[in-house]
Write an enzyme that holds these catalytic residues in place. Structure first.
Site, PDB file in Angstrom:
ATOM      1  N   THR A 141      46.601  40.945  32.219  1.00 34.94           N
ATOM      2  CA  THR A 141      46.384  41.762  31.930  1.00 34.94           C
ATOM      3  C   THR A 141      46.885  41.602  30.852  1.00 34.94           C
ATOM      4  O   THR A 141      46.577  42.961  30.013  1.00 34.94           O
ATOM      5  CB  THR A 141      48.403  42.747  32.500  1.00 34.94           C
ATOM      6  OG1 THR A 141      48.360  42.588  33.992  1.00 34.94           O
ATOM      7  CG2 THR A 141      49.102  44.248  32.322  1.00 34.94           C
ATOM      8  N   TYR A 188      46.517  49.915  43.874  1.00 35.93           N
ATOM      9  CA  TYR A 188      45.945  51.234  43.889  1.00 35.93           C
ATOM     10  C   TYR A 188      45.834  51.121  45.467  1.00 35.93           C
ATOM     11  O   TYR A 188      46.356  52.214  45.888  1.00 35.93           O
ATOM     12  CB  TYR A 188      44.911  51.103  43.339  1.00 35.93           C
ATOM     13  CG  TYR A 188      44.557  52.640  44.093  1.00 35.93           C
ATOM     14  CD1 TYR A 188      44.958  54.077  42.701  1.00 35.93           C
ATOM     15  CD2 TYR A 188      43.410  53.121  44.445  1.00 35.93           C
ATOM     16  CE1 TYR A 188      45.179  55.290  43.106  1.00 35.93           C
ATOM     17  CE2 TYR A 188      43.295  54.352  44.990  1.00 35.93           C
ATOM     18  CZ  TYR A 188      44.024  55.781  44.197  1.00 35.93           C
ATOM     19  OH  TYR A 188      43.464  57.225  43.988  1.00 35.93           O
ATOM     20  N   TYR A 227      49.937  36.982  41.872  1.00 34.78           N
ATOM     21  CA  TYR A 227      50.794  37.176  41.211  1.00 34.78           C
ATOM     22  C   TYR A 227      51.395  38.684  41.373  1.00 34.78           C
ATOM     23  O   TYR A 227      50.460  39.099  41.771  1.00 34.78           O
ATOM     24  CB  TYR A 227      49.962  38.026  40.262  1.00 34.78           C
ATOM     25  CG  TYR A 227      50.252  38.548  38.663  1.00 34.78           C
ATOM     26  CD1 TYR A 227      51.738  38.366  38.167  1.00 34.78           C
ATOM     27  CD2 TYR A 227      49.434  38.937  37.198  1.00 34.78           C
ATOM     28  CE1 TYR A 227      52.155  39.519  37.096  1.00 34.78           C
ATOM     29  CE2 TYR A 227      50.542  39.163  36.222  1.00 34.78           C
ATOM     30  CZ  TYR A 227      51.245  39.887  36.788  1.00 34.78           C
ATOM     31  OH  TYR A 227      52.054  40.442  34.863  1.00 34.78           O
ATOM     32  N   ARG A 268      53.188  47.928  38.333  1.00 33.84           N
ATOM     33  CA  ARG A 268      51.292  47.965  37.926  1.00 33.84           C
ATOM     34  C   ARG A 268      50.552  48.346  39.184  1.00 33.84           C
ATOM     35  O   ARG A 268      49.783  48.806  39.007  1.00 33.84           O
ATOM     36  CB  ARG A 268      51.254  46.673  37.212  1.00 33.84           C
ATOM     37  CG  ARG A 268      51.694  46.596  35.571  1.00 33.84           C
ATOM     38  CD  ARG A 268      50.511  45.440  34.826  1.00 33.84           C
ATOM     39  NE  ARG A 268      51.019  45.712  33.577  1.00 33.84           N
ATOM     40  CZ  ARG A 268      50.670  46.660  32.607  1.00 33.84           C
ATOM     41  NH1 ARG A 268      50.472  47.072  32.759  1.00 33.84           N
ATOM     42  NH2 ARG A 268      50.925  46.422  31.083  1.00 33.84           N
ATOM     43  N   LYS A 322      53.603  33.692  40.197  1.00 28.65           N
ATOM     44  CA  LYS A 322      53.411  34.618  39.096  1.00 28.65           C
ATOM     45  C   LYS A 322      55.258  35.815  39.362  1.00 28.65           C
ATOM     46  O   LYS A 322      54.420  36.881  39.908  1.00 28.65           O
ATOM     47  CB  LYS A 322      52.822  34.675  38.241  1.00 28.65           C
ATOM     48  CG  LYS A 322      53.580  35.684  36.615  1.00 28.65           C
ATOM     49  CD  LYS A 322      52.474  36.056  36.143  1.00 28.65           C
ATOM     50  CE  LYS A 322      52.523  37.228  34.857  1.00 28.65           C
ATOM     51  NZ  LYS A 322      51.897  37.252  34.133  1.00 28.65           N
ATOM     52  N   ILE A 365      53.995  32.297  32.465  1.00 28.04           N
ATOM     53  CA  ILE A 365      53.486  32.097  32.296  1.00 28.04           C
ATOM     54  C   ILE A 365      53.570  33.701  31.400  1.00 28.04           C
ATOM     55  O   ILE A 365      53.905  34.913  31.595  1.00 28.04           O
ATOM     56  CB  ILE A 365      52.478  33.400  32.621  1.00 28.04           C
ATOM     57  CG1 ILE A 365      52.134  32.052  33.520  1.00 28.04           C
ATOM     58  CG2 ILE A 365      51.493  33.844  33.081  1.00 28.04           C
ATOM     59  CD1 ILE A 365      51.435  32.519  35.150  1.00 28.04           C
TER      60      ILE A 365
END
Length: 306
Positions: free
Chosen positions: A48, A110, A136, A141, A164, A207
């Site tokens: 990202t 989405y 992740y 998001r 993550k 991360i």
């Protein structure tokens, strides 16, 4: 084969652009080398923070190739996820061919798959690509959490070696740690402000966005925490706290790119549309935070490796 897991600091690299929005590969490679020299344990291009959403697939691979070429002794963990399983497979194959040492796979966004579809998505990539892979979870998001049961189930795959954690939910994160602690599986913070508590409950590193400009301090924090020196880790956590907050005043990676320009890492903090530059009030605050850190003593690389 069974892959090694990940411990330490893995900066989520930004992608520098020229004024015409083409990729500045020279600055990208310089930054990768700066991070390696500062003592990080690996680098993560095309997540990202690397503005992966606005780069073409060919540009993804060009960035990965450039970073692989730039570093000598640290693994390159390439962001290669998608909400389309076929597309994620293709990006992952191409990333492997480009020399990536591991993959970071965002959960499908989405389209909001159910847990069964989510698990099938990650297993399809892990079955096909023989590289260590980190799943992740960032529901802010993607619109969907990776279910705890899904993460636990996936930990038994020899190619899925990490998680993550960027949900902001410590109950969820610690349950994943608890239920995978006997597996060959790492839980890494995906939120700088939560790195210390995640390691304190059994996580293995981060991360990190902040490590782009404060790699030595981030390595010192994580090194202390992983070794059990929580008094020293808390000192670094609180020293870095204002930066952690400033880097998320507005959407990542806007503040980190501005910070890198302020610090002289970039000639320009340009982003690709629809991201925009910070306003002057926020920039002034970011400059103050960075100036305060510059006044402090910077840890030596060796300290981060204890």
């Amino acid at each position: 084969m069974t892959h090694d897991t990940y411990t330490g600091v893995f900066p989520a690299m930004t992608t520098p652009f020229h004024d015409d929005e083409s990729i500045d590969f020279e600055t990208l490679q310089d930054h990768a080398q700066y991070l390696e020299a500062a003592g990080v344990d690996g680098v993560v291009p095309m997540g990202t923070t690397g503005e992966s959403a606005t780069l073409s697939h060919d540009e993804h691979i060009e960035v990965i190739e450039a970073v692989v070429e730039a570093v000598d002794d640290v693994p390159v963990i390439a962001g290669s996820g998608s909400n389309n399983t076929r597309e994620a497979l293709e990006l992952s194959r191409r990333s492997a061919d480009a020399g990536a040492d591991g993959l970071l796979l965002i959960s499908p966004y989405y389209n909001k798959p159910e847990p069964e579809g989510m698990e099938a998505h990650f297993r399809a990539i892990a079955d096909e690509i023989d590289l260590p892979q980190i799943i992740y979870n960032v529901p802010s998001r993607t619109g969907r959490n990776i279910a705890i049961e899904t993460a636990v189930n996936l930990a038994d795959h020899e190619n899925i070696v990490g998680y993550k954690a960027a949900s902001g939910d410590m109950n969820r994160i610690t349950e994943v740690i608890e239920r995978t602690r006997n597996e060959n599986f790492s839980v890494l913070s995906g939120d700088d402000a939560m790195t210390l508590p995640i390691i304190a409950t059994g996580g293995t590193g981060t991360i990190s966005v902040s490590a782009n400009i404060e790699p030595e301090r981030t390595c010192a924090l994580v090194g202390a925490a992983v070794s059990g020196d929580f008094e020293r880790a808390r000192e670094y956590h609180h020293e870095l706290g204002p930066l952690f907050r400033a880097l998320f005043m507005v959407s990542n990676p806007i503040p980190i790119k501005e910070a890198m320009e302020i610090r002289g890492h970039y000639d320009s903090g340009r982003m690709r549309s629809p991201l925009n530059r910070m306003n002057e009030k926020d920039l002034d605050h970011l400059r103050e935070v960075l100036a305060d850190l510059e006044d402090g003593e910077i840890p030596q690389v060796a300290e981060a490796e204890e």
